[in-house]
Structure formats: C-alpha cells, structure tokens
Motif scaffolding. Sequence first.
Motif, short mmCIF file in Angstrom:
data_model
loop_
_atom_site.label_atom_id
_atom_site.label_comp_id
_atom_site.label_asym_id
_atom_site.label_seq_id
_atom_site.Cartn_x
_atom_site.Cartn_y
_atom_site.Cartn_z
N TYR A 65 -1.58 0.43 -5.02
CA TYR A 65 -2.82 0.62 -4.27
C TYR A 65 -3.92 1.17 -5.18
O TYR A 65 -5.07 0.73 -5.13
CB TYR A 65 -2.59 1.54 -3.07
N ALA A 109 0.82 -1.21 0.00
CA ALA A 109 0.00 0.00 0.00
C ALA A 109 0.85 1.26 0.00
O ALA A 109 0.36 2.36 -0.28
CB ALA A 109 -0.94 0.00 1.20
N GLY A 138 -10.65 5.36 0.25
CA GLY A 138 -11.57 4.23 0.25
C GLY A 138 -11.96 3.74 -1.12
O GLY A 138 -11.56 4.28 -2.14
N ARG A 143 -7.57 -0.38 -6.03
CA ARG A 143 -8.79 0.42 -5.84
C ARG A 143 -9.62 0.46 -7.12
O ARG A 143 -10.83 0.27 -7.11
CB ARG A 143 -8.40 1.83 -5.40
N PRO A 170 -5.01 4.24 7.28
CA PRO A 170 -6.20 4.36 6.43
C PRO A 170 -5.84 4.98 5.08
O PRO A 170 -5.04 5.91 5.00
CB PRO A 170 -7.12 5.29 7.24
N THR A 176 -11.59 -7.18 2.01
CA THR A 176 -10.90 -6.34 2.97
C THR A 176 -9.48 -6.10 2.47
O THR A 176 -8.77 -7.05 2.14
CB THR A 176 -10.84 -7.01 4.36
N VAL A 177 -9.09 -4.82 2.41
CA VAL A 177 -7.73 -4.45 2.01
C VAL A 177 -7.00 -3.96 3.25
O VAL A 177 -7.52 -3.14 4.01
CB VAL A 177 -7.75 -3.37 0.90
N GLN A 236 -13.74 -3.14 2.43
CA GLN A 236 -13.46 -2.81 3.83
C GLN A 236 -11.97 -2.50 3.96
O GLN A 236 -11.18 -2.91 3.12
CB GLN A 236 -13.78 -4.00 4.74
N GLN A 237 -11.60 -1.82 5.04
CA GLN A 237 -10.19 -1.57 5.31
C GLN A 237 -9.85 -2.01 6.72
O GLN A 237 -10.68 -1.88 7.63
CB GLN A 237 -9.85 -0.09 5.19
N GLU A 238 -8.65 -2.54 6.90
CA GLU A 238 -8.13 -2.88 8.22
C GLU A 238 -6.66 -2.47 8.29
O GLU A 238 -6.00 -2.38 7.27
CB GLU A 238 -8.25 -4.39 8.49
#
Length: 198
Positions: free
Chosen positions: A147, A141, A174, A151, A171, A165-166, A178-180
């Motif tokens: 990235y 990322a 978006g 996206r 952060p 989930t990426v 989902q993001q973690e």
Amino acid sequence: MKEENIRLSENLIIADADYIDRVAFLLSVQFERMLGRRIPPADLSQWAVCTALDGGLRPGDHETQLVLVHDPQRTRMENFVPADYAADLNGRAFRDEQLGEFIVNAYATSDLASKADYLTDLLQTAVGHREVKRIMLIPDAEDGETYERVRRSLHDADTEGKRVTVFAMQPMAGGNFQQEILGYSLMNALGIKANEIK
C-alpha cells in the motif's frame, strides 16, 4: 516498451486477484454465519461492474480493461465464477448493458518481479498513458508495504485529467487518489443484499 506501443482502455481496473479472492472467502464465511444461508461464489462480472461504478464510471458505451494479477502457482480463483485464469478469464470479454464492454486479462507474476512490483509498474504506465482516464486499483492493502508503495508512486504522479481510485477494506492513509471500500462491490457480487443486514 514505449507508451505508444501499449494499448490501454480509457478505463482500467487493476486487481491483485489473490487478494480479492481471499477477501471474498472471508466475507462469505462471515455472512454465512450472520445470515444463516449459503453464500455462492462471487460473480466476477458483477464485481467488475460494481468496481467500475465505484470508480466513477457512469452509464454509456465504454471499454474497460480488467487486469487480474496473480501468483504463478495459482491457476484459478477459488471464490469467484468464472474462475480458471487460462480457460475462463484471460483474453475474454463481456458486455454490460449499462457500461459497455469489459475486457479481461490475467497475468501471473514471475520470479523476476513481485506482485507489488508488477502492480506499481502497471499503475505508473497507466498514469502516464494519455488514453487512460480512469484507473481503479485493488492492491493487497493489508500488506502495508504494498500500500505504501502505491501511495508513494502516486504522490508525485501527474494525474491531471485522470481519476485514480484505490480500493481497500477500510479507509487508509490518503494520497493523490480517491478511496473506496472494496467490501461493497464484493458483497454485491456475492449476492448479499443491504436489506439482509440488520
């Protein structure tokens, strides 16, 4: 290859192995100074379990594939155990008592396709695969181009019925996912406990 000829698990973790190895090293150095103790190599199985939990997997007898994509000149991870792609990781599996079986595969990129190409192609295959319900992606990322490609590839993808989930260290802009935060699962795998951090 046609989708029906590719067998994928319901849960899929796709990771840039060189990136997670580098982040594990940076976290080790930072926390060794902060905590005043040696940080052991990250436990790959513990990291995979934590990543699956962060990606929404809940206890049950599941099957999860962990796909480690790495540069061809790298034969092992320097900051994880087990570490050797050919001898220790590729084609191996382990069982977690809470989440079931994890199948590990390691793939070296080639001169024909970059790591970003490989990751986005695999991501698009997984999104289009009817058996896959949960995708956890860890691209580099910090490479803005990679990235952004992730996206864009997810922007118009039909992710209905799937949880994507990426993971990144902070952060990011978006998208249709989902993001973690990647650092939490890596810290756990490195044996860094929350109560040690003041």
